[in-house]
Design a protein around this motif. Structure first.
Motif, PDB file in Angstrom:
ATOM      1  N   ASN A   1     -10.691  -1.568   8.901  1.00  0.00           N
ATOM      2  CA  ASN A   1      -9.316  -2.071   8.994  1.00  0.00           C
ATOM      3  C   ASN A   1      -8.935  -2.177  10.463  1.00  0.00           C
ATOM      4  N   THR A   2      -8.265  -3.266  10.848  1.00  0.00           N
ATOM      5  CA  THR A   2      -7.867  -3.474  12.245  1.00  0.00           C
ATOM      6  C   THR A   2      -6.435  -3.994  12.306  1.00  0.00           C
ATOM      7  N   TYR A   3      -5.652  -3.398  13.217  1.00  0.00           N
ATOM      8  CA  TYR A   3      -4.299  -3.886  13.501  1.00  0.00           C
ATOM      9  C   TYR A   3      -4.235  -4.356  14.953  1.00  0.00           C
ATOM     10  N   PHE A   4      -3.628  -5.530  15.179  1.00  0.00           N
ATOM     11  CA  PHE A   4      -3.342  -6.034  16.518  1.00  0.00           C
ATOM     12  C   PHE A   4      -1.828  -6.014  16.706  1.00  0.00           C
ATOM     13  N   ARG A   5      -1.381  -5.516  17.835  1.00  0.00           N
ATOM     14  CA  ARG A   5       0.049  -5.510  18.126  1.00  0.00           C
ATOM     15  C   ARG A   5       0.282  -5.916  19.584  1.00  0.00           C
TER      16      ARG A   5
END
Length: 772
Positions: free
Chosen positions: A486-490
């Motif tokens: 799982n990857t989040y970009f912010r």
């Protein structure tokens, strides 16, 4: 897409850099550093300029400066408050490196403190919502049980609230304690408290000062919504060996520092409480065998490799131990940091570090024939590379990268004769890349702006659960070791501006968007060492905040008085709360207990500060509100956040009666924290059960307290190396019974009665401090 946007922004900034650098052949660079001649201390804020002109620069937080001038012969002037002005003649026909060492003025040698900032820095700096305290200011404040406490000192600042009576936890502008990033020498401290929160882990002899950023975090830092607290250990190590320490009611401390040759500085310090040393005098066998203490150790070595290179190695280890006949409970922190500072030939300064941080707790007990061993914790390994490139007034660039590997252990329990109960570790990566610029458009108007890209990745080996709308597990997926699942970009943009009305007043404004990927599982405002950290995941989205602030700043009487008015508004998404009666400890389905929604906080902060004279101190007032709206909490109705306090007043005053005697007092007032009370009850078979109000519908009684201290220096004019000081303090001088816990006894008939528990009344203390 996020990667492409960041790369494009970097290319645009570098293109502008090249355009503005085309005239360098007609110019020469003058750069260097400013330090204390006697101690080697960095003198941030020192002015360096060409005599008779306005061409020059101010030394940055590393004591370094850089500016350009036409080729020629000049006299360079360097001055700094409390030091003798120095003039140096140079022939600037080529780039020059000048390392300036200033001597303390004879008037300043006997003074307690020397300011490390320009006197009007609060007016001219672009940053707002930034609070600074020197260790001398902190040491003058009244103390609890003889222990000077950095975290209790910041609770006196505008917009900062204590989360519980006597505790070291704090809330900033309505945020939760886990929304504060606490750093010791650039390394994260996950639990900054001793003795269940009554004292902090920071030994005041080691600390040089603190900086608190309330929302507008420097772009090189990420991962928190509310604030950054940076605690720096001493860098002004003396030329010869020195020892500093103190003996108080519950603890003693000592620090040793000195030099090895001309290039190496070192210090080491330790502190231990000793209440349990008296347990052996008890006639009670159970008490004799008990233990109750904390200790911490600090060490730091700094070595100058060359005029352009310095390396620093620092470390901390601290632990609390509570033991009795049947078992022992302990918790503690460990940090280590290796830092390399380098100055490149072309206007670039760098800081590259490798850091380690660990927090863990352990419970070991004998229950009959069964031995229980329970442990949990969190550890980080962090790499950071930060660069500063001061090209001219239009381009003062800061850029860099960071990468953190988090390992979260939510709990393991071993039982003799019974199968172990082990929760799966949660591993993750957190990366950051940032670029920012400070731009001076004119003498009156300056702007700073930048962008941070934060990337968060969940790693295997783990089993990820899927929940339905009732938060029940309906499916699971297993991922192998080091598998990114799982990857989040912010993207986190930040912008700030300052407009100088005149040399005594200014208006500032800023906006920041922050994201947070780690949070605490806790449902008590007083905090607990047993709380565990958990990460964003496919089920838990990262928290985020949009923070707006504006302020007016005005100084009087040659900067003797500083005044300010700041207003702020915070809009938060995916804020964390928990289901009613949530099971947070040793729960492999913890994510099923979590509820998320929206939050907002807003307020106004007023501050008046007097910097010089016999009487110094500050008065702060905060008017604020903090709310949450979560669909599955409080029937979807908006409720007050646990740390909401409508009114808060903090007064801290210091008065030098003479060279021997100094009097200090602090007075604190705050609206009681929100709470949920029973509003009725029902009976089943003679047993009563409460019916509760809405979430946080009531407030506890208002909190207020007066603390007083006297510092007595027997021989202030002594030329001997041995120097000493006595501190006498009273915590809660008028004996206010401030509520720590309020509960209702449902067995009372016909009406349940409220029972209040309070902790401290009239707590006197005495401390003997020494230095040689």
């Amino acid at each position: 897409m996020y990667h492409y946007k960041t790369i494009i922004l970097l290319l645009v900034m570098l293109l502008n850099h090249s355009l503005f650098g085309q005239n360098k052949e007609q110019k020469t660079e003058i750069k260097g550093s400013v330090t204390n001649y006697q101690t080697g201390e960095i003198l941030s804020g020192a002015s360096v300029y060409i005599k008779g002109t306005s061409t020059g620069a101010v030394a940055d937080d590393k004591g370094q400066f850089l500016f350009t001038a036409d080729k020629g012969t000049y006299i360079i002037v360097c001055d700094f408050l409390g030091y003798n002005t120095k003039e140096i003649k140079i022939n600037a026909d080529k780039n020059q490196i000048i390392n300036i060492k200033l001597e303390l003025s004879t008037q300043q040698l006997d003074e307690a403190t020397v300011s490390a900032r320009a006197k009007d820095a609060n007016i001219k700096e672009i940053n707002m919502g930034v609070e600074r305290l020197t260790i001398k200011e902190i040491q003058r404040l009244p103390v609890l049980m003889g222990e000077v406490d950095v975290l209790k000192a910041i609770q006196l600042l505008p917009g900062v609230q204590a989360t519980s009576e006597g505790g070291s936890g704090f809330s900033v502008r309505g945020g939760a304690p886990d929304q504060n990033l606490i750093l010791l020498d650039n390394t994260t401290v996950y639990n900054a408290s001793h003795l269940l929160g009554f004292f902090s882990v920071f030994n005041n002899d080691i600390v040089s000062g603190i900086e608190l950023y309330k929302g507008d975090l420097p772009l090189k830092y990420g991962g928190r919504l509310s604030s950054l607290l940076s605690v720096e250990t001493k860098s002004n190590i003396p030329e010869r060996f020195e020892a500093t320490g103190g003996i108080g009611l519950i603890a003693g401390r000592v620090m040793l520092e000195g030099k090895i040759g001309e290039k190496t500085l070192w210090l080491v310090g330790g502190r231990r409480s000793y209440v349990d040393l008296f347990f052996g005098l008890s006639s009670d066998e159970a008490v004799k065998g008990a233990s109750l203490h904390f200790y911490d150790l600090n060490a730091k070595v700094s070595h100058r490799l060359s005029d352009n290179d310095r390396i620093e190695l620092s470390g901390y280890y601290g632990k609390d131990v509570f033991g009795a006949e049947m078992g022992q409970f302990s918790y503690g922190n460990a940090t280590a940091s290796l830092l390399w500072r380098h100055s490149f030939a072309k206007k670039i300064f760098s800081k590259i570090s490798l850091d380690f941080s660990n927090y863990n707790y352990r419970i070991a007990a004998d229950v009959g024939e069964i031995k229980v061993d329970w442990g949990a914790g969190i550890s980080d390994i962090t790499f950071k590379a930060d660069f500063n490139q001061n090209i001219n007034n239009w381009w003062n660039l800061n850029y860099g990268v960071s990468s953190i590997r988090h390992q979260l252990n939510p709990g393991n329990v071993s039982l003799t004769g019974i199968s172990d109960y082990r929760l799966q570790n949660n591993n993750s990566l957190e990366h950051g890349i940032y670029l920012s610029n400070e731009q001076q458009f004119s003498e009156k108007f300056s702007l700073k702006y930048g962008l941070r890209l934060s990337i968060f990745q969940n790693l295997g080996k783990t089993t990820s659960y899927k929940y339905d709308e009732n938060h029940e597990v309906v499916d699971s997926v297993h991922y192998g070791s080091n598998k990114i699942y799982n990857t989040y970009f912010r993207l986190e943009p930040r912008i700030g501006a300052v407009f100088l009305i005149n040399d005594r007043s200014s208006v500032k404004a800023n906006y920041a968007h922050n994201a947070q990927f780690l949070q605490l599982a806790e449902n008590s405002s007083s905090g607990s060492p047993l709380n565990i950290w958990f990460a964003a995941s496919p089920n838990i989205k990262p928290q985020s905040v949009d923070a707006f602030s504006i302020g007016y700043f005005r100084n009087f009487k040659d900067n003797m008085y500083e005044t300010s008015v700041e207003a702020y508004y915070k809009s938060m998404n995916n804020v964390i709360d928990f289901a009613e009666h949530a099971d947070l400890i040793l729960n492999q389905y913890l994510e099923g207990e979590i509820r998320t929604g929206k939050g907002k906080a807003y307020g106004i902060e007023l501050s008046v500060k007097k910097n010089t004279g016999k009487l110094t101190g500050f008065i702060n007032y905060t008017l604020s509100r903090s709310e949450r709206t979560i669909a599955e909490v409080n029937e979807g109705c908006t409720y007050l956040a646990p740390y909401d306090k409508t009114h808060a007043v903090n007064i801290a005053l210091n008065y030098d009666i003479s060279k021997k005697i100094n009097l200090s007092l602090t007075w604190v007032f705050a609206t009681g924290t929100p709470t949920t009370y029973p509003t009725g009850r029902f009976e089943i078979n003679g047993e009563y059960f409460p019916i509760y109000s809405g979430r946080n519908e009531y407030h506890k009684p208002d909190y207020h307290r007066l603390d007083i201290s006297v510092n007595y220096t027997p021989k202030p004019y002594s030329k001997k190396r041995w120097k000493s000081e006595w501190n006498f303090s009273i915590y809660n001088a008028y004996g206010r019974k401030n509520p720590w816990l309020i509960r209702y006894n449902q067995s009372d008939y016909p009406t349940p009665q409220a029972e209040m528990t309070y902790l401290f009344r009239f707590v006197p203390s005495i401390t003997y401090n020494f230095k040689f």
